[in-house]
Design an enzyme around this catalytic site. Structure first.
Site, short mmCIF file in Angstrom:
data_model
loop_
_atom_site.label_atom_id
_atom_site.label_comp_id
_atom_site.label_asym_id
_atom_site.label_seq_id
_atom_site.Cartn_x
_atom_site.Cartn_y
_atom_site.Cartn_z
N SER A 1 0.82 -1.21 0.00
CA SER A 1 0.00 0.00 0.00
C SER A 1 0.85 1.26 0.00
CB SER A 1 -0.95 0.01 1.21
OG SER A 1 -0.24 -0.16 2.43
N HIS A 10 -2.00 -8.70 2.36
CA HIS A 10 -1.64 -7.41 2.96
C HIS A 10 -2.72 -7.04 3.99
CE1 HIS A 10 0.32 -3.71 3.53
NE2 HIS A 10 -0.09 -3.01 2.49
N HIS A 54 6.19 -12.53 8.94
CA HIS A 54 6.26 -11.18 8.37
C HIS A 54 7.39 -11.15 7.36
CE1 HIS A 54 6.89 -6.81 8.08
NE2 HIS A 54 5.62 -6.71 8.43
N ARG A 69 3.67 -3.90 17.12
CA ARG A 69 2.27 -3.50 17.01
C ARG A 69 1.36 -4.53 17.67
NH1 ARG A 69 2.01 -2.82 10.64
NH2 ARG A 69 2.99 -4.87 10.91
N ASP A 97 -1.76 -8.28 12.47
CA ASP A 97 -3.09 -8.75 12.07
C ASP A 97 -3.64 -9.82 13.02
OD1 ASP A 97 -3.21 -7.20 9.66
OD2 ASP A 97 -1.76 -8.58 8.80
#
Length: 481
Positions: free
Chosen positions: A284, A314, A360, A369, A415
């Protein structure tokens, strides 16, 4: 409901919003001057501060290219060309750098430092304001509380959607994926692009950044309304409340979605901050930068980036993680023991599937995160069933994936946790989660567009070869060795 910000609220903010096209760049300048009334005389606006900073940055880049332009900074292997250009040093991204072991740093600051240093909404708020991160990413400086509050008001003043975009969203098929609707709406906002209008009138290159800045803030101001309108149209009654001109970005987003819970507001502030930027090479970010390098407006550039974010490899991964968690929960029937979870993980892997939310492309440790979200859950709902399940997977999955021996990173990424937080507070529609990710990602990628235009970054155009040409190339290299 096409008008989200009331006339009285817009008057209070002191900024005229131009709904119709204009014939002269003077109106853009007037709009900019009016928007600055949101700021006190004692504080510089974000635009004023950036205008002070970027000439020196542009000169620094000029000198760097002059003195070191011929320096070799990387060695590219054939397997990298065929492996998605993984790890090739070839992009410039000022806002963040991702270290495989340490994780993301925003202008040199880690996520714990960001949560500590950025301004908060109030004394009893623990999470940073994402507007403050936008300021940091653009300037490299931590803004004052007054500067962030004024920026919040500025963004709120830009929130009104053109009637044609509002009508477009109301008439899209309700079964069209939320991310497709999001991209369509952002593309339709091209009608409002000050950069496109100024470029058509022959604006000088040195002023490109000015109109890119205005478009970027206009777009940021409208994204919570677009996202919430999609959510309310698809899953609720289609009605939106008004933007609160005195509220921060995360609080306005939460309220527009229909959630007034104080903890959920805090979650939105954290979510938007940690999902914003993750270096420039992800799909992105790179796509937004690439399309912007052709001098497409911020609207068209971000829409392209959103289309990349919508992919299951993604941004849509958070939706897939939650779907997998629900299936796991159903299969184990309440037995969340490590032994049962480990058995299920092995069944998943042996069936040729992956464990969603783990691994990842760059990181080789637990995603910071993920850690930030885990800390939020431990503080606010440590006994929530889905959180307990995710926590057990966190204890078991890395060991299983390490034994499998096929993964370079057996640790969870962002995620694997975000959906659980949203589920707890009642935002249960998983197909919408990537839209929230998209709002956050805009905060990370739009600063780089402004910087690109300010320093005169060229169109991106790497060299490509056919397989036959690569065979010829490597054979020629081998013959010379």
């Amino acid at each position: 409901m096409s008008t989200v910000l009331s006339a009285s609220s817009r008057s209070l903010l002191g900024r005229k919003i131009f709904k119709n096209s204009f014939s002269s760049c003077d109106k853009i300048v007037l709009s900019t001057m009016e928007s600055r009334r949101c700021y006190s005389n004692a504080e510089k606006t974000l635009k004023e501060r950036f205008a002070e900073i970027f000439p020196a940055k542009a000169e620094e880049i000029k000198e760097l290219k002059k003195n070191y332009g011929k320096t070799v900074i990387d060695e590219v292997k054939l397997e990298q060309a065929y492996g998605g250009m993984r790890g090739i040093k070839g992009l410039v991204w000022e806002g963040s750098v991702l270290d495989p072991e340490e994780g993301i740093r925003f202008r040199g600051k880690t996520i714990p430092e960001i949560r500590k240093d950025l301004p908060k909404a109030s004394a009893d708020s623990d999470e940073p304001l994402p507007e403050g991160l936008f300021w940091l990413l653009l300037t490299g400086e931590v803004p004052s509380e007054a500067q962030v509050k004024a920026l919040s008001a500025d963004l709120a003043s830009r929130s009104e959607l053109p009637e044609h975009v509002s009508n477009l969203l109301d008439n899209l098929p309700k079964d069209l994926h939320p991310m497709a609707q999001f991209s369509i709406a952002v593309t339709a906002l091209e009608s409002e692009s000050k950069f496109a209008k100024a470029y058509a009138q022959g604006v000088a290159k040195k002023d490109y950044w000015n109109y890119t800045f205005e478009d970027s803030l206009d777009l940021l101001g409208k994204l919570p309304v677009i996202a919430s309108k999609i959510y309310r149209n698809m899953f609720k009654d289609g009605k939106l409340c008004e933007i609160d001109p005195n509220a921060d970005y995360g609080k306005n987003l939460a309220n527009l979605l229909g959630f007034s819970n104080k903890e959920f507001v805090e979650l939105m502030r954290l979510y938007l901050t940690i999902h914003s930027d993750h270096e420039g090479g992800n799909v992105s970010a790179h796509t937004t930068h690439l399309v912007g390098s052709a001098l497409s407006s911020p609207y068209l550039s971000l829409a392209a980036g959103l289309n990349g974010l919508a992919g299951p490899l993604h941004g849509r991964a958070n939706q897939e993680v939650l779907e997998w968690l629900f299936k796991l929960r159903e299969e184990v029937n309440g037995d969340y023991s490590k032994e049962t979870i480990e058995k299920y993980l092995w069944e998943t892997l042996n069936a040729g599937r992956v464990v969603p939310g783990y691994g990842h492309a760059v990181l080789r440790k637990t995603d910071p995160r993920y850690t930030a979200q885990r800390e939020f859950a431990l503080k606010h709902f440590p006994d929530y069933e889905l959180f307990k399940l995710v926590s057990t997977i966190y204890e078991v999955a890395p060991k299983v994936l390490t034994k499998q021996g096929k993964t370079k990173n057996p640790w969870p990424n962002v995620d694997s946790h975000s959906g659980v937080l949203l589920q707890y507070y009642g935002l249960t529609e998983a197909s919408f989660y990537t839209v929230l990710f998209g709002v956050a990602r805009a905060i990370g990628v739009l600063p780089q567009l402004i910087i690109d235009r300010a320093v005169g970054a060229p169109i991106e155009r790497p060299k490509s070869f056919s397989t036959e040409k690569y065979i010829e190339l490597v054979k020629g290299i081998k013959a010379k060795m």
